[in-house]
Design an enzyme around this catalytic site. Structure first.
Site, PDB file in Angstrom:
ATOM      1  N   ARG A 188      38.555  35.484  49.173  1.00  0.00           N
ATOM      2  CA  ARG A 188      39.623  34.349  50.350  1.00  0.00           C
ATOM      3  C   ARG A 188      39.282  33.399  50.941  1.00  0.00           C
ATOM      4  NH1 ARG A 188      41.155  40.334  49.289  1.00  0.00           N
ATOM      5  NH2 ARG A 188      42.383  40.603  47.373  1.00  0.00           N
ATOM      6  N   LYS A 215      42.694  41.656  52.930  1.00  0.00           N
ATOM      7  CA  LYS A 215      44.549  42.157  52.692  1.00  0.00           C
ATOM      8  C   LYS A 215      44.185  43.657  52.425  1.00  0.00           C
ATOM      9  CE  LYS A 215      47.457  40.064  48.848  1.00  0.00           C
ATOM     10  NZ  LYS A 215      46.846  39.765  47.727  1.00  0.00           N
ATOM     11  N   HIS A 274      42.597  29.612  44.697  1.00  0.00           N
ATOM     12  CA  HIS A 274      42.005  30.645  44.250  1.00  0.00           C
ATOM     13  C   HIS A 274      41.782  31.276  43.185  1.00  0.00           C
ATOM     14  CE1 HIS A 274      43.013  34.524  45.574  1.00  0.00           C
ATOM     15  NE2 HIS A 274      43.717  35.294  43.969  1.00  0.00           N
ATOM     16  N   ARG A 277      37.888  31.895  43.238  1.00  0.00           N
ATOM     17  CA  ARG A 277      37.675  33.814  43.013  1.00  0.00           C
ATOM     18  C   ARG A 277      37.519  33.839  41.937  1.00  0.00           C
ATOM     19  NH1 ARG A 277      37.647  38.691  46.546  1.00  0.00           N
ATOM     20  NH2 ARG A 277      39.510  40.138  45.662  1.00  0.00           N
ATOM     21  N   TRP A 300      39.345  44.573  46.658  1.00  0.00           N
ATOM     22  CA  TRP A 300      40.340  44.994  45.706  1.00  0.00           C
ATOM     23  C   TRP A 300      40.637  46.464  46.144  1.00  0.00           C
ATOM     24  CZ3 TRP A 300      37.341  42.089  42.728  1.00  0.00           C
ATOM     25  CH2 TRP A 300      38.344  40.514  42.103  1.00  0.00           C
ATOM     26  N   TYR A 309      40.038  41.414  34.120  1.00  0.00           N
ATOM     27  CA  TYR A 309      38.758  40.420  33.957  1.00  0.00           C
ATOM     28  C   TYR A 309      37.731  41.027  33.135  1.00  0.00           C
ATOM     29  CZ  TYR A 309      39.941  38.274  38.291  1.00  0.00           C
ATOM     30  OH  TYR A 309      40.076  37.554  39.701  1.00  0.00           O
TER      31      TYR A 309
END
Length: 340
Positions: A188, A215, A274, A277, A300, A309
């Protein structure tokens, strides 16, 4: 007394309470009559607190200050601060029980030209503060309902390798290196701009993101491929602490005029930083990387976040589909006969 501040359109009130405390507060209105009514109501409430011992009513700024004190650990704390600064023009110094569902709706509508998902982030922050004021602090009896916007599924915008090459060629060197590193690692923006040499081990080809930088608040180990290592080696000796710098200073902004001009020259539209990414993840899935491995590398917290994806490489299901092949159609005609 009522007065106006130089940079405020709303009326402000200033007076002393029965117990000697000075009060200075925005009335939240530009109408003087409404401001007078607000002032009278506020004086009455504070008199009841001072003389009758009633529980004091808390204001939105008080809630904001306490929220920021209690959420210093949040990775998105700066985003919260930016949203709260904007909300100050709408909630001012309102009492918490004056913040109704209608007032919240009006604040959201005032963010014109903003995507529903962006408005929802602001609404979620308001809801979180008011719920904490109710359930943990005991400042209000009941938090108002917060109506969220219907937002489309989060987009996946990615570019091809040819488009990426054009973009990298158009960017100034410092942004090109950071973009190339992002395409190689999927990190990120904040993790790239804040990357320190203490987090890098080039001989082992690994980097790591500490829990307080991630995150999801979990440490992330980053494997460094040849492209990432090549970028890092070009940064060596530029700064003893920070990996990426510009004119001797760490870089904090990437979505600059130079970024948008490079996109225009490269002929790429509707692309954010972003989305680098997203591009990294898309290239991995198309190259055969499993969603489980992608989830681990991308840091994640939920498998659902990588499922966006999955559609980019449906061929990975071909083997499963072949398991029930019979070589015949439902009518009994052989596939081989149809193909003859």
């Amino acid at each position: 007394m009522l007065y106006r501040r130089p940079n405020s359109r709303c009326w402000w009130t200033r007076f002393t309470t029965p117990d000697g405390k000075e009060v200075r507060r925005s009335t939240g209105t530009e109408d003087k009559k409404d401001a007078e009514e607000y002032e009278a109501k506020l004086k009455q409430e504070l008199w009841r607190v001072a003389r009758l011992g009633e529980k004091p009513k808390r204001t939105w700024p008080e809630a904001v200050v306490r929220w920021l004190e209690e959420t210093e650990h949040k990775a998105s704390r700066q985003d919260d601060i930016n949203l709260l600064r904007w909300l100050d023009g709408h909630f001012g110094a309102l009492l918490l029980d004056e913040i109704t569902t209608d007032r919240i709706d009006q604040a959201a509508k005032a963010r014109k030209g903003t995507a529903p998902a962006t408005k929802n982030r602001m609404l979620a922050l308001i809801r979180a503060i008011l719920r904490r004021a109710e359930r943990q602090w005991g400042w209000i009896d009941r938090a108002p309902a917060v109506r969220m916007y219907s937002a489309p599924n989060q987009r996946v915008r990615w570019i091809t390798r040819d488009e990426a090459d054009r973009l990298l060629a158009e960017l100034p060197e410092h942004l090109s290196d950071m973009a190339r590193f992002t395409l190689a690692t999927g990190l990120r923006r904040a993790n790239v701009t804040g990357l320190e040499w203490s987090q890098i081990d080039i001989p082992r080809r690994v980097a790591w993101i500490h829990p307080d930088q991630a995150k999801a608040r979990k440490a992330i180990g980053i494997p460094l491929n040849a492209d990432a290592v090549d970028v890092l080696r070009r940064q060596i000796e530029r700064d003893p602490k920070w990996v990426f710098t510009y004119k001797g200073r760490p870089i904090t902004q990437v979505s600059t005029a130079a970024w948008y001009k490079a996109l225009e020259r490269a002929g790429i539209e509707d692309f954010r930083w972003h989305d680098l990414r997203h591009t990294w993840a898309s290239w991995h899935v198309q190259g055969g990387t499993s969603l489980q491995d992608l989830m681990a590398m991308g840091g994640w917290s939920s498998y659902d976040l990588v499922l966006r994806y999955a559609h980019l490489a449906p061929e990975h299901l071909a083997e499963a589909a072949a398991r029930i092949e019979s070589g015949r159609t439902l009518s009994g005609t052989s596939l081989q006969a149809l193909q003859a």
